[in-house]
Design an enzyme around this catalytic site. Structure first.
Site, PDB file in Angstrom:
ATOM      1  CG  ASP A   1      -0.312  -0.491   2.494  1.00  0.00           C
ATOM      2  OD1 ASP A   1       0.920  -0.547   2.548  1.00  0.00           O
ATOM      3  OD2 ASP A   1      -1.052  -0.822   3.426  1.00  0.00           O
TER       4      ASP A   1
ATOM      5  CG  ASP B   1      -9.075  -1.222  11.607  1.00  0.00           C
ATOM      6  OD1 ASP B   1      -8.079  -1.911  11.289  1.00  0.00           O
ATOM      7  OD2 ASP B   1      -9.424  -0.213  10.966  1.00  0.00           O
TER       8      ASP B   1
ATOM      9  CG  HIS C   1      -5.888  -2.041   8.767  1.00  0.00           C
ATOM     10  ND1 HIS C   1      -6.075  -0.935   9.575  1.00  0.00           N
ATOM     11  CD2 HIS C   1      -4.538  -2.202   8.687  1.00  0.00           C
ATOM     12  CE1 HIS C   1      -4.902  -0.460   9.946  1.00  0.00           C
ATOM     13  NE2 HIS C   1      -3.957  -1.207   9.424  1.00  0.00           N
TER      14      HIS C   1
ATOM     15  CD  GLU D   1      -8.759   1.040   7.642  1.00  0.00           C
ATOM     16  OE1 GLU D   1      -8.882   0.127   8.485  1.00  0.00           O
ATOM     17  OE2 GLU D   1      -8.055   2.040   7.838  1.00  0.00           O
TER      18      GLU D   1
END
Ligand code: F6R
Length: 236
Positions: A67, A136, A138, A143
């Site tokens: 990313d 979370d 990810h 996400e």
């Protein structure tokens, strides 16, 4: 799934580096999927040591990162391209032209995503994908969402991710709100997955991801469907 629990970040990093080492020894022209963030820094240091000792040769290795922040170019010291150059690429004999990080400055990020997925296909797939995991759940910047996204795509970062990543920036306001990330298709197509997680605060999300239901609300839970996943965890 293989779950390795260690008692220190140093050991976690050594084990992860040894797995990558074995991959490169077995296939010198392998494709490594790489990650940024704090978790892999120790692994990269170990790989640099192995290279410096003459035990590892990156000259035929190709790499493709997960990313990049939208709007940051590779010269920006907060960009993931910069991170990779500083934390690994500049210290080993990898050909920089064989290293790929999404271009966060691309005028058309959607086209950039398509070209990125095509590159993975052209490579013949990723041999070993290194992952961290967000609080979370990810992986990459995939996400929590209502569905898993297959392709490399642009995402709006979650508040919790922005907060977690603010430590790398001068202030929270400086954290880009968007990023481009490899999708679940690219990640899941890797032949092997190596996920590293460090710190007691990652325990709960690891439990959810690997022992809870498979749901896009916990993106890493999709890894339960992969046949070759190694998780290395250290609480300290
Ligand atoms: C980074 C990435 C992210 C991180 C995750 C964990 O390329 O893909 O998914 O792996 O945010 O970050 P750290 O390791 O800083 O806890």
């Amino acid at each position: 799934m293989k779950f390795i629990k260690t008692d220190s970040y140093a050991k976690l990093s050594r084990i992860a580096a040894n797995i990558i080492f074995a991959q490169i020894i077995n296939k010198p022209d392998c494709v490594l999927g790489l990650a940024t963030g704090s978790s892999p820094v120790g692994t990269y240091k170990e790989l640099i040591e192995l290279y410096k000792n003459g035990d590892l040769d990156f000259s035929k290795v190709k790499s493709i990162n997960l990313d990049e922040y939208a709007g940051l170019d590779g010269a920006n010291d907060q960009s993931y391209r910069y991170f990779m150059n500083k934390n690994l690429f500049e210290s080993v004999n990898i050909d920089i032209n064989n290293t790929y990080v999404p271009n966060g400055k691309a005028a058309d990020l959607e086209a950039e995503g398509k070209a990125y997925d095509q590159r993975i296909v052209d490579f013949g797939g990723i041999d070993l994908q290194l992952l961290g995991i967000g609080l979370d759940g990810h992986i990459g910047f995939n996400e929590p969402d209502c569905c898993f996204t297959k392709e490399t795509h642009v995402v709006e970062l979650d508040e919790s991710t922005i907060k977690a990543n603010a430590r790398f920036f001068e202030s929270e306001a400086d954290v880009p709100r968007k990023a481009i990330t490899m999708g679940m298709g690219g990640i899941m197509s890797a032949k092997k997955i190596l996920l590293i997680a460090n710190g007691a605060n990652k325990k709960e999300i690891l439990e959810k991801a690997f022992y809870g239901p498979i749901t896009p609300e916990v993106p890493a839970s999709i890894l339960q469907l992969h046949s070759d996943v190694t998780v290395i965890y250290s609480e300290n």
